[in-house]
Write a protein that holds these residues in place. Structure first.
Motif, mmCIF file in Angstrom:
data_model
loop_
_atom_site.group_PDB
_atom_site.id
_atom_site.type_symbol
_atom_site.label_atom_id
_atom_site.label_comp_id
_atom_site.label_asym_id
_atom_site.label_seq_id
_atom_site.Cartn_x
_atom_site.Cartn_y
_atom_site.Cartn_z
ATOM 1 N N VAL A 22 -24.897 -1.948 -32.640
ATOM 2 C CA VAL A 22 -24.251 -1.588 -33.907
ATOM 3 C C VAL A 22 -22.826 -2.137 -33.846
ATOM 4 N N PHE A 23 -22.453 -2.923 -34.841
ATOM 5 C CA PHE A 23 -21.226 -3.735 -34.731
ATOM 6 C C PHE A 23 -20.332 -3.550 -35.949
ATOM 7 N N TRP A 24 -19.105 -3.085 -35.723
ATOM 8 C CA TRP A 24 -18.156 -2.954 -36.841
ATOM 9 C C TRP A 24 -17.477 -4.293 -37.108
ATOM 10 N N THR A 25 -17.853 -4.922 -38.226
ATOM 11 C CA THR A 25 -17.121 -6.109 -38.692
ATOM 12 C C THR A 25 -16.730 -5.887 -40.139
ATOM 13 N N ALA A 26 -16.438 -4.621 -40.435
ATOM 14 C CA ALA A 26 -15.961 -4.259 -41.777
ATOM 15 C C ALA A 26 -14.442 -4.329 -41.784
#
Ligand code: NAI
Length: 531
Positions: A233-237
């Motif tokens: 799960v990757f935060w690229t927001a």
């Protein structure tokens, strides 16, 4: 097929009493060599140490999903489109000619590692890093994720204005099959007000516990529907503002869980996502600079033995800084000031034009030279005993970071850095660097590297070799081996951050080699020097 996208059969065998292969595992014995240093009365007493370890790597690469938060943004849509271009071998016309898809810029897909030299000739042998241990191929990642903007993925790619038109045109039908991003959590206070118009795809209500459960259910569903073994799960927001660290609210695992239950205003969307991933036992990586990993998140990850890593992708300016600052200080030259200026015109730049979000980026960009300065007290005075606040850092170069939003340049970021240094006997040196490139085309391969490496690290276990046999245990939950790709590496609380790119890369290579029973990197090359 471009070599960076090529698949190669597993052809590396280490013949050594330290390395064993079973159908399921690669087992390797490794001697961790270091030295204990005791300082007393200005005397340094050094005792070499050695600890034997065993590493166990599961050979089978499971089916891996990558769920991005912010999938409809420049990085998210560019990553999806470029993976699809590689997967379907779509080549496209540019004014330079025909362009093949590739994974240039990915350290795992496009760089090599020296594994030794040929007997007799002494010629060094290099292999792709991705061949050292079994790793997931980017083309095999199952892609999905969330965005507060419900724009379908083909349109999101178009909106990003990153890729060449001819590529967009051909990849659009594949992107269209991805549909719309999943609705996401939107707490307007955490990102710039100028993002509000995008937020048309949000999970309703203000109940943070319900949001947490919603995201956990999304992760579980995605896993089941796609038959996945693992999801990163990757935060690229968008970059969020910093969360205040408040005792009783987000300082411990239980306080944080209680704060989510009571929908406390200081719990950010990224923290809710991190908690969701941790509780689902899936790794979470933060590609943006905000302090998603408040102490309660780290404590929860430790308790649940679930992996976390970050922060903030180290793509251009900061990567160069972590090379140049090291070069200068290690050369015995004393940087007096580092002044960094950027302008960019993409949505990330728009969001960063608001002060609280800029602050997160500024903090993340600013600490990058600290360890090099700390390591050289010949050039920089150490802090006075008991010094507080700024003085606790000791002497330090002036370091300033400016970011401006200039819509016209779009994703093509400009970064100007001035390194002003003291040289021999009062001389001065000024180095200026001007760096221009598509921001998302530097960042996207880092998302891939972080995902591939994270998945690998979940398959590696270790144990200390001792008289009483112990079971193999998973690695410590904070994956500091991801540091190479991160501007502000998250490390085990209480341990030192290493920012130097060279040292980060060395750690990564040495670790991968250790897992197959090879010694770490030595540039001694004795056989070429003394006989
Ligand atoms: P972007 O603004 O194009 O994309 C961000 C996406 O996140 C947008 O589509 C937005 O709608 C979405 N979003 C915002 N809040 C959300 C939420 N709560 N849940 C789900 N989606 C949400 O930005 P870009 O260029 O893709 O960058 C993404 C992040 O990566 C930024 O935080 C940026 O600072 C960071 N980063 C980017 C680098 C680069 O070189 N592009 C380098 C280092 C970090």
């Amino acid at each position: 097929v471009h070599p960076t996208a090529a698949r190669r059969p597993n052809y590396l065998t280490v013949q050594s009493e330290n390395t064993a292969y079973t159908d399921e595992h690669i087992l390797a014995k490794y001697y961790n060599r270091g030295a204990d240093v005791v300082v007393a009365d200005g005397q340094f007493t050094v005792t070499p140490t050695v600890q034997p370890f065993e590493f166990q790597t599961t050979r089978k690469v499971g089916k891996t999903g990558l769920m991005m938060i912010g999938i409809g943004g420049n990085n998210g849509s560019t990553l999806c489109a470029t993976i699809l271009a590689n997967k379907h071998q779509i080549s496209w016309h540019t004014k330079e000619g025909v362009q093949q898809p590739n994974y240039i810029g990915s350290v795992l897909r496009a760089s090599t590692v020296r594994i030794g030299s040929e007997p007799g000739t002494g010629k060094e042998v290099h292999i792709p890093i991705s061949d050292v241990l079994p790793m997931v191929h980017p083309n095999d990642l199952v892609l999905g994720g969330w965005d507060i903007s419900g724009t379908p993925m083909d349109q999101a790619m178009k909106r990003s204005r990153v890729l060449d038109y001819d590529l967009q045109r051909q990849v659009a039908p594949h992107m269209a099959l991805m549909g719309r991003p999943l609705p996401s959590i939107y707490y307007p206070d955490f990102i710039a007000a100028n993002q509000e118009a995008r937020a048309d795809n949000v999970i309703p209500g203000n109940d943070k516990q319900a949001h947490l459960e919603h995201i956990r259910a999304d992760i579980r569903r995605f896993k089941a529907e796609n038959g996945l073994d693992r999801i990163v799960v990757f935060w690229t927001a968008n970059t969020e503002r910093y969360s205040d660290i408040i005792p009783g609210v987000n300082d411990t695992a239980d306080n944080l869980l209680a704060s989510i239950k009571s929908s406390h205003s200081e719990v950010s969307p990224s923290t809710v996502f991190a908690v969701a991933a941790i509780l689902e036992g899936e790794p979470f990586v933060n590609g943006a600079p905000q302090n998603t990993f408040v102490p309660g998140v780290i404590a929860l990850a430790e308790r649940e033995k679930s992996f976390i890593g970050g922060d903030d992708l180290k793509s251009g300016q900061t990567k160069l800084k972590s090379v140049l600052a090291e070069f200068l200080v290690n050369a015995g030259i004393k940087p007096l000031s580092i002044a960094s200026y950027n302008h960019l015109g993409n949505n990330d730049g728009h969001n960063l034009s608001a002060e609280p979000q800029f602050k997160s980026k500024e903090i993340s960009k600013s600490s990058v030279v600290d360890d090099m300065v700390d390591a050289n007290r010949l050039l920089y005075k150490a802090p006075a005993p008991g010094a507080k606040g700024k003085a606790a850092k000791g002497e330090h170069p002036d370091h300033i970071v400016v970011i401006k939003y200039v819509p016209a340049v779009g994703d093509s970021k400009r970064a100007i850095d001035e390194y002003y240094s003291e040289i021999f006997c009062g001389g001065r040196q000024t180095i200026n660097i001007f760096n221009e490139c598509e921001d998302s085309l530097l960042a996207t391969p880092l998302i891939l590297d972080l995902t591939i490496l994270t998945e690998l690290l979940t398959r590696i276990k270790y144990r200390a070799v001792s008289e009483t046999a112990t079971d193999f245990a998973p690695l410590y939950p904070v994956l500091s081996l991801l540091s190479y790709m991160c501007k502000a590496p998250l490390v085990k609380p209480g341990t030192d951050v290493v920012n130097s790119l060279g040292r980060q890369r060395n750690a990564l290579e040495s670790f991968l080699k250790a897992c197959i029973g090879l010694e770490g990197n030595s540039d001694l090359l004795l056989e070429t020097r003394i006989w």
